[in-house]
Write a protein that holds these residues in place. Structure first.
Motif, mmCIF file in Angstrom:
data_model
loop_
_atom_site.group_PDB
_atom_site.id
_atom_site.type_symbol
_atom_site.label_atom_id
_atom_site.label_comp_id
_atom_site.label_asym_id
_atom_site.label_seq_id
_atom_site.Cartn_x
_atom_site.Cartn_y
_atom_site.Cartn_z
ATOM 1 N N TYR A 112 0.790 -1.232 0.000
ATOM 2 C CA TYR A 112 0.000 0.000 0.000
ATOM 3 C C TYR A 112 0.823 1.284 0.000
ATOM 4 O O TYR A 112 0.628 2.161 0.819
ATOM 5 C CB TYR A 112 -0.999 -0.030 1.169
ATOM 6 C CG TYR A 112 -1.936 -1.221 1.056
ATOM 7 C CD1 TYR A 112 -3.051 -1.160 0.228
ATOM 8 C CD2 TYR A 112 -1.674 -2.411 1.729
ATOM 9 C CE1 TYR A 112 -3.899 -2.260 0.099
ATOM 10 C CE2 TYR A 112 -2.515 -3.514 1.598
ATOM 11 C CZ TYR A 112 -3.618 -3.427 0.781
ATOM 12 O OH TYR A 112 -4.448 -4.515 0.644
ATOM 13 N N PHE A 127 -5.402 -0.838 -5.434
ATOM 14 C CA PHE A 127 -6.401 -1.529 -4.617
ATOM 15 C C PHE A 127 -7.779 -0.898 -4.799
ATOM 16 O O PHE A 127 -8.783 -1.608 -4.917
ATOM 17 C CB PHE A 127 -6.021 -1.587 -3.139
ATOM 18 C CG PHE A 127 -7.099 -2.261 -2.346
ATOM 19 C CD1 PHE A 127 -7.361 -3.613 -2.509
ATOM 20 C CD2 PHE A 127 -7.926 -1.527 -1.506
ATOM 21 C CE1 PHE A 127 -8.406 -4.238 -1.847
ATOM 22 C CE2 PHE A 127 -8.975 -2.139 -0.835
ATOM 23 C CZ PHE A 127 -9.210 -3.503 -1.006
ATOM 24 N N ILE A 144 -9.215 -2.313 -7.780
ATOM 25 C CA ILE A 144 -9.678 -3.690 -7.526
ATOM 26 C C ILE A 144 -11.099 -3.670 -6.955
ATOM 27 O O ILE A 144 -11.953 -4.470 -7.348
ATOM 28 C CB ILE A 144 -8.714 -4.411 -6.548
ATOM 29 C CG1 ILE A 144 -7.400 -4.738 -7.250
ATOM 30 C CG2 ILE A 144 -9.349 -5.685 -5.980
ATOM 31 C CD1 ILE A 144 -6.328 -5.338 -6.333
ATOM 32 N N TYR A 163 -14.530 -8.730 -8.223
ATOM 33 C CA TYR A 163 -14.230 -8.506 -6.805
ATOM 34 C C TYR A 163 -15.510 -8.079 -6.090
ATOM 35 O O TYR A 163 -15.840 -6.907 -5.977
ATOM 36 C CB TYR A 163 -13.121 -7.461 -6.661
ATOM 37 C CG TYR A 163 -12.450 -7.477 -5.299
ATOM 38 C CD1 TYR A 163 -11.510 -8.454 -4.965
ATOM 39 C CD2 TYR A 163 -12.782 -6.524 -4.342
ATOM 40 C CE1 TYR A 163 -10.910 -8.475 -3.727
ATOM 41 C CE2 TYR A 163 -12.173 -6.541 -3.088
ATOM 42 C CZ TYR A 163 -11.239 -7.524 -2.792
ATOM 43 O OH TYR A 163 -10.644 -7.546 -1.545
ATOM 44 N N GLN A 217 -16.344 -8.358 -2.929
ATOM 45 C CA GLN A 217 -16.275 -8.014 -1.500
ATOM 46 C C GLN A 217 -16.778 -6.606 -1.177
ATOM 47 O O GLN A 217 -17.655 -6.438 -0.343
ATOM 48 C CB GLN A 217 -14.836 -8.131 -0.962
ATOM 49 C CG GLN A 217 -14.350 -9.547 -0.697
ATOM 50 C CD GLN A 217 -13.553 -10.125 -1.842
ATOM 51 O OE1 GLN A 217 -13.999 -10.058 -2.994
ATOM 52 N NE2 GLN A 217 -12.416 -10.712 -1.564
ATOM 53 N N GLY A 261 -13.656 -4.595 4.968
ATOM 54 C CA GLY A 261 -12.944 -5.052 3.781
ATOM 55 C C GLY A 261 -12.483 -6.496 3.825
ATOM 56 O O GLY A 261 -11.903 -6.978 2.870
ATOM 57 N N GLY A 262 -12.717 -7.176 4.933
ATOM 58 C CA GLY A 262 -12.202 -8.539 5.025
ATOM 59 C C GLY A 262 -10.705 -8.555 5.276
ATOM 60 O O GLY A 262 -10.037 -9.572 5.100
ATOM 61 N N THR A 263 -10.164 -7.394 5.703
ATOM 62 C CA THR A 263 -8.719 -7.298 5.921
ATOM 63 C C THR A 263 -8.257 -8.186 7.067
ATOM 64 O O THR A 263 -7.093 -8.589 7.117
ATOM 65 C CB THR A 263 -8.316 -5.820 6.138
ATOM 66 O OG1 THR A 263 -8.770 -5.095 4.995
ATOM 67 C CG2 THR A 263 -6.822 -5.656 6.248
ATOM 68 N N ASN A 278 -6.125 -11.048 6.168
ATOM 69 C CA ASN A 278 -4.670 -10.981 5.929
ATOM 70 C C ASN A 278 -3.859 -11.537 7.090
ATOM 71 O O ASN A 278 -2.678 -11.825 6.943
ATOM 72 C CB ASN A 278 -4.208 -9.541 5.679
ATOM 73 C CG ASN A 278 -4.418 -9.084 4.241
ATOM 74 O OD1 ASN A 278 -4.229 -7.907 3.941
ATOM 75 N ND2 ASN A 278 -4.821 -9.976 3.363
ATOM 76 N N TYR A 320 -9.422 -12.932 -7.508
ATOM 77 C CA TYR A 320 -7.995 -12.629 -7.358
ATOM 78 C C TYR A 320 -7.220 -12.854 -8.660
ATOM 79 O O TYR A 320 -5.986 -12.790 -8.673
ATOM 80 C CB TYR A 320 -7.393 -13.455 -6.212
ATOM 81 C CG TYR A 320 -7.982 -13.033 -4.872
ATOM 82 C CD1 TYR A 320 -7.360 -12.064 -4.094
ATOM 83 C CD2 TYR A 320 -9.205 -13.559 -4.430
ATOM 84 C CE1 TYR A 320 -7.918 -11.640 -2.900
ATOM 85 C CE2 TYR A 320 -9.774 -13.140 -3.239
ATOM 86 C CZ TYR A 320 -9.129 -12.176 -2.477
ATOM 87 O OH TYR A 320 -9.690 -11.753 -1.293
ATOM 88 N N THR A 326 -5.279 -7.015 -10.439
ATOM 89 C CA THR A 326 -4.728 -7.688 -9.255
ATOM 90 C C THR A 326 -3.275 -8.102 -9.513
ATOM 91 O O THR A 326 -2.435 -8.013 -8.616
ATOM 92 C CB THR A 326 -5.587 -8.912 -8.880
ATOM 93 O OG1 THR A 326 -6.950 -8.484 -8.784
ATOM 94 C CG2 THR A 326 -5.162 -9.501 -7.546
ATOM 95 N N PHE A 344 -1.270 -5.048 -9.013
ATOM 96 C CA PHE A 344 -1.228 -4.771 -7.575
ATOM 97 C C PHE A 344 -0.179 -5.672 -6.900
ATOM 98 O O PHE A 344 0.653 -5.214 -6.112
ATOM 99 C CB PHE A 344 -2.621 -5.019 -7.000
ATOM 100 C CG PHE A 344 -2.733 -4.961 -5.500
ATOM 101 C CD1 PHE A 344 -2.702 -3.744 -4.832
ATOM 102 C CD2 PHE A 344 -2.919 -6.121 -4.751
ATOM 103 C CE1 PHE A 344 -2.837 -3.684 -3.443
ATOM 104 C CE2 PHE A 344 -3.059 -6.071 -3.375
ATOM 105 C CZ PHE A 344 -3.016 -4.845 -2.723
ATOM 106 N N MET A 386 -1.617 -15.351 -2.531
ATOM 107 C CA MET A 386 -1.041 -14.692 -3.697
ATOM 108 C C MET A 386 0.462 -14.872 -3.636
ATOM 109 O O MET A 386 1.062 -14.762 -2.558
ATOM 110 C CB MET A 386 -1.369 -13.190 -3.736
ATOM 111 C CG MET A 386 -2.819 -12.900 -4.041
ATOM 112 S SD MET A 386 -3.101 -11.348 -4.954
ATOM 113 C CE MET A 386 -2.183 -10.160 -3.987
ATOM 114 N N GLU A 446 0.645 -12.616 -0.056
ATOM 115 C CA GLU A 446 -0.582 -12.368 0.707
ATOM 116 C C GLU A 446 -1.319 -13.656 1.051
ATOM 117 O O GLU A 446 -1.386 -14.573 0.246
ATOM 118 C CB GLU A 446 -1.538 -11.473 -0.099
ATOM 119 C CG GLU A 446 -2.792 -11.067 0.672
ATOM 120 C CD GLU A 446 -3.629 -10.016 -0.054
ATOM 121 O OE1 GLU A 446 -3.967 -10.239 -1.228
ATOM 122 O OE2 GLU A 446 -3.930 -8.978 0.561
ATOM 123 N N SER A 463 -5.261 -14.428 2.255
ATOM 124 C CA SER A 463 -6.564 -13.797 2.455
ATOM 125 C C SER A 463 -7.518 -14.904 2.908
ATOM 126 O O SER A 463 -8.057 -15.660 2.105
ATOM 127 C CB SER A 463 -7.031 -13.135 1.164
ATOM 128 O OG SER A 463 -8.202 -12.377 1.402
#
Ligand code: AVJ
Length: 311
Positions: A22, A30, A33, A39, A41, A144-146, A149, A189, A196, A199, A235, A265, A267
């Motif tokens: 980021y 992002f 995305i 995507y 989400q 965001g479902g972060t 991570n 993804y 992506t 990214f 990823m 990553e 997720s």
């Protein structure tokens, strides 16, 4: 950063912490995305939040909103509007790793809500959570479902630390991406437009800029797949040819054979049960679980337990 990356790239399966995606370019990618057709989400979470804002605010009766990893910071407005309507909006704190996105979001929010106190903290939401300091009547937000991570093993400790910036009875709303069929997950993804992939590759430019590394981005390809056993998307960046990479500030020269991969990553995807299991002995309990009709995504409403006000 140099020490952290020197260590992670020396591991048997070399990896990079996802927070380094980021920089300004990565944050813009992002954002792109989040608008992709594959995507689901972001738009699912936003629509769900519109539906549940009222009961969420009624459950916690907060006067302060705190968003972790706020990014471009649009979702919080749904809750700001709701709080303003019931005359309870006092303050709002955004915590994000990207300074530019953070200052822009703070400015925009302050302009839109002149009567609220809007404040930004540039920080890593995992390491620097304590910088929030204690306050009651707080609604903590992590969209965001972060949370995906984090490795599942790291989640209980994260929740324990989050609970400590809340008073007993305060609430925490967490966005959770749900387990679903592989095709749907993998498409999200591996988008057709290749955003992506850009990214993912951008993390190498971040290392080039920050650590004076000499990654040739064209020597790597984007890989994303669903690991069903672990219920996570992974990823990676795969070397297309044998590569030697110098990373002077990390004191490291990396030799990668063709096909060798760097994990960038995780997720993680959850079910209600697998998520609730992560909350045991954290000081938070699952109070409500909201999902969209297709059950793509959930918003989990957690409540800080215990009588002691601060601990
Ligand atoms: C921001 C962490 C929720 O895991 O889906 C999007 C990041 N990575 N596409 C996610 C991401 C690839 C995203 N989170």
């Amino acid at each position: 950063m140099a020490a952290e990356i020197g260590k992670s790239l020396r591991a048997p399966l070399p990896w990079l912490p996802s927070k380094y995606f980021y920089d300004d370019r990565g944050s813009v990618l992002f954002e792109e995305i989040t608008h992709l057709p594959e995507y689901y989400q972001t738009r699912t979470e936003e629509a769900l939040l519109e539906m549940i804002a009222e009961p969420v605010l009624a459950a916690g009766r907060p006067s302060e909103l705190v968003e972790l990893g706020s990014g471009a910071g649009r979702k919080i407005r749904i809750l700001m509007d709701g709080l303003q309507k019931i005359g309870r909006l006092q303050s709002c704190v955004l915590l994000d790793i990207n300074e530019l996105f953070l200052s822009q979001s703070v400015q925009r929010l302050q302009a839109a809500y002149p009567h609220a106190h809007v404040h930004g903290i540039q920080a890593d939401f995992i390491e620097d959570l304590e910088r929030l300091g204690p306050r009651g009547e707080r609604l903590l937000l992590f969209f965001g479902g972060t949370v995906g991570n984090l490795h599942p093993h790291e989640v209980p400790d994260f929740f324990r630390r989050a609970s400590r910036v809340l008073a007993a009875g305060d609430t925490f709303l967490v966005g959770v991406d749900l387990v679903k069929d592989r095709a749907r997950l993998e498409a999200a993804y591996n988008d057709a437009a290749g955003i992506t992939a850009r990214f993912n590759l951008n993390i190498l430019s971040v290392l080039n800029e920050q650590l004076r590394a000499d990654f040739d981005l064209s020597a790597f390809e984007h890989v994303a797949f669903y690991d069903e056993e672990n219920a996570w998307i992974e990823m990676r960046l795969r070397a297309r040819r044998p590569s030697r990479i110098r990373i002077p500030l990390a004191g490291l020269t990396l030799h990668l054979e063709r096909g060798k991969e760097i994990r960038t990553e995780l997720s993680c995807k959850y079910t209600r049960d697998s998520f609730a299991a992560r909350l045991r002995a954290t000081g938070l309990r699952l109070e409500r679980w909201f999902t969209d009709p297709e059950e793509l995504f959930a918003l989990a409403l957690l409540r800080r337990t215990g009588e002691g006000r601060w601990q």
